[in-house]
Write an enzyme that holds these catalytic residues in place. Structure first.
Site: not given
Ligand code: DQA
Length: 148
Positions: A99, A22
């Site tokens: 995402h 992330y």
């Molecule tokens: C997310 C991807 C999701 O699968 C995960 O549960 C998240 C973050 C992303 O920003 O890549 O919490 O939404």
């Protein structure tokens, strides 16, 4: 033009949570990046994060009459929340799903999104730039609406 930018569960831990997936920016860094981007000029942005499904749904309801668009990263709710999907479709505010990571290149369960087909688009794997792309999409949609 008021746009709400909603981040769901665990996104408050950005920067410390799995940074290899992330990134190293905190949520505050990401929100500042969005607010200071050229695409945000002239927009009234409202940021919200919650780890609670009901709080997110309440927030969407509260802003449904006044917001021109929603950008939402629903976090883990993406993959199972019928209630969030119903809120997005019920509020009838143009919404873009974002995402940070590429959910299509990870575990199988992340490929499933309960919300994509009630959103204008899903943007995945572009990190914080995905939120900017979502703003562009919403502005274009307001100028020339397409059915979702
Ligand atoms: C997310 C991807 C999701 O699968 C995960 O549960 C998240 C973050 C992303 O920003 O890549 O919490 O939404």
């Amino acid at each position: 033009m008021k746009i709400v930018i909603v981040n769901g569960p665990n996104l408050n831990l950005l920067g410390e949570r799995e940074p290899e997936i992330y990134g190293h920016d905190s949520l505050q860094d990401v929100e500042r990046f969005i607010a200071q981007n050229d695409e945000a000029r002239g927009l009234e942005l409202h940021f919200f994060q919650s780890n609670h499904e009901g709080a997110i749904i309440d927030y969407l309801h509260a802003h449904r009459k006044s917001a021109a668009g929603v950008v939402i990263n629903p976090g883990g709710l993406t993959h199972y929340s019928v209630a969030l999907r119903d809120a997005i479709s019920g509020c009838q505010v143009p919404t873009v799903e974002v995402h940070l990571s590429d959910v299509h290149a990870r575990e199988e369960f992340r490929k499933v999104s309960m919300v994509t087909d009630v959103c204008l688009a899903q943007i995945s794997g572009k990190g914080k730039h995905g939120y900017i792309e979502a703003l562009k999409m919403l502005k274009a949609h307001v100028d020339a609406p397409v059915s979702s």
